[in-house]
Design an enzyme around this catalytic site. Structure first.
Site, PDB file in Angstrom:
ATOM      1  N   LYS A  63      49.040   1.746 -11.206  1.00  0.00           N
ATOM      2  CA  LYS A  63      49.021   0.966 -12.505  1.00  0.00           C
ATOM      3  C   LYS A  63      47.627   0.335 -12.775  1.00  0.00           C
ATOM      4  O   LYS A  63      46.809  -0.054 -11.893  1.00  0.00           O
ATOM      5  CB  LYS A  63      49.909  -0.144 -12.433  1.00  0.00           C
ATOM      6  N   THR A  68      52.419 -11.730 -18.729  1.00  0.00           N
ATOM      7  CA  THR A  68      52.527 -10.311 -18.247  1.00  0.00           C
ATOM      8  C   THR A  68      53.381 -10.822 -16.906  1.00  0.00           C
ATOM      9  O   THR A  68      53.247  -9.927 -16.086  1.00  0.00           O
ATOM     10  CB  THR A  68      51.086  -9.982 -17.818  1.00  0.00           C
ATOM     11  N   GLY A  76      56.011 -10.173 -14.302  1.00  0.00           N
ATOM     12  CA  GLY A  76      57.398  -9.375 -14.282  1.00  0.00           C
ATOM     13  C   GLY A  76      56.908  -8.116 -14.607  1.00  0.00           C
ATOM     14  O   GLY A  76      57.726  -7.150 -14.691  1.00  0.00           O
ATOM     15  N   THR A  77      55.905  -7.771 -15.242  1.00  0.00           N
ATOM     16  CA  THR A  77      55.325  -6.493 -15.824  1.00  0.00           C
ATOM     17  C   THR A  77      55.455  -5.413 -14.616  1.00  0.00           C
ATOM     18  O   THR A  77      56.254  -4.255 -14.961  1.00  0.00           O
ATOM     19  CB  THR A  77      54.060  -6.433 -16.024  1.00  0.00           C
ATOM     20  N   GLY A  78      55.066  -5.641 -13.383  1.00  0.00           N
ATOM     21  CA  GLY A  78      55.348  -4.465 -12.488  1.00  0.00           C
ATOM     22  C   GLY A  78      56.930  -4.255 -12.110  1.00  0.00           C
ATOM     23  O   GLY A  78      57.069  -2.955 -11.781  1.00  0.00           O
ATOM     24  N   CYS A  79      57.659  -5.586 -12.117  1.00  0.00           N
ATOM     25  CA  CYS A  79      59.015  -5.218 -11.727  1.00  0.00           C
ATOM     26  C   CYS A  79      59.587  -4.650 -12.888  1.00  0.00           C
ATOM     27  O   CYS A  79      60.603  -3.580 -12.525  1.00  0.00           O
ATOM     28  CB  CYS A  79      59.676  -6.670 -11.484  1.00  0.00           C
TER      29      CYS A  79
END
Length: 268
Positions: free
Chosen positions: A177, A209, A211-214
């Site tokens: 990412k 942003t 929680g974007t990765g989850c």
């Protein structure tokens, strides 16, 4: 059984009381992309958009019992892992993964958006040796990739070199990412043993942003659970998250959540 069964995703991760990340974001993403979400919670966090105020790990046997209850009855077409927290949890979750043939999407969560540590320093090596080799898809951001590989990730070349190192460690695919990598656009890089795919899009100037990765990892798991090829699952997830960031509702005074529900409103 009647009807068409949605792709079943078992999510093994921590709970976010603010609803923007963790289990709550995972359930929303999987559901909105047409999957069925089941959970095994690893920890309960006390948090909102301003940060994490407390982390309360659950007992190992309770984590495993949740996963076993799901796998023994409902089953899973994909498994997604998020916050694990400690060496002991990493070891137990690795053992759980070994009992299922479902592909695992491993999000090596280490630090919350507000800066709170969600993985003990001494557990990074455990993630490297036990979770990376079990990943059908690994989804690290730049700091996580640096911690796992020791390779600086400050540009696309760094993303590529770190991703290749993670493939060499045993991951079957790596989605590097690029949100933490400087640049006018955001570039995520999907690497597999057969090649790479670049996903490039607008860099939004926003505080929302959390929680974007989850969300991205769970969206990828939803696609795999539905039977999509890896590249298609990642592309669908990437587009979903980009739009969720763009439509973020601006809740809270800190790092706000995404708009996970935008596809529902679009189809009304």
């Amino acid at each position: 059984m009647t009807g068409v069964s949605p792709g079943r995703v078992l999510i093994i991760a921590g709970s976010d009381s603010g609803g923007g990340a963790g289990i709550q974001a995972d359930i929303k993403a999987v559901t909105l992309l047409g999957g069925y979400a089941a959970t095994a919670i690893t920890a309960i966090t006390v948090q909102n958009t301003l940060g994490v105020r407390g982390v309360h790990p659950l007992p190992l046997d309770l984590i495993e019992a949740q996963a076993r209850a799901v796998l023994d009855d409902i089953g899973a077409d994909a498994i997604k892992t998020g916050m694990l927290g400690s060496i002991a949890v990493v070891e137990r979750v690795a053992a759980i993964l070994d009992t299922s043939a479902a592909p695992a999407v491993i999000d090596p969560v280490m630090i919350a958006k507000g800066g709170a540590a969600l993985l003990a320093d001494d557990a990074v090596a455990a993630v490297r040796t036990m979770m990376v080799p079990r990943a059908a898809l690994l989804t690290p951001n730049a700091p996580e990739a640096e911690a796992l590989t020791g390779i600086a990730v400050t540009d696309l070349d760094g993303q590529r070199r770190a991703g290749e190192a993670l493939l060499a460690m045993g991951a079957r695919a790596v989605l590097m990412k690029g949100g933490h990598v400087p640049g006018a656009t955001v570039v995520d890089l999907l690497l597999t043993p057969s090649g790479e795919t670049l996903l490039e899009g607008e860099r939004f100037n926003t505080r929302n942003t959390h929680g974007t990765g989850c969300t991205l990892a769970s969206a990828c798991a939803a696609g795999l659970a539905k039977g999509l090829p890896l590249e298609a699952a990642v592309a669908e997830a990437w587009a979903y998250v980009a739009e969720a960031i763009r439509r973020a509702p601006g809740l809270g005074s800190g790092h706000g959540p995404l708009d996970h529900g935008w596809p529902v409103r679009d189809h009304k």
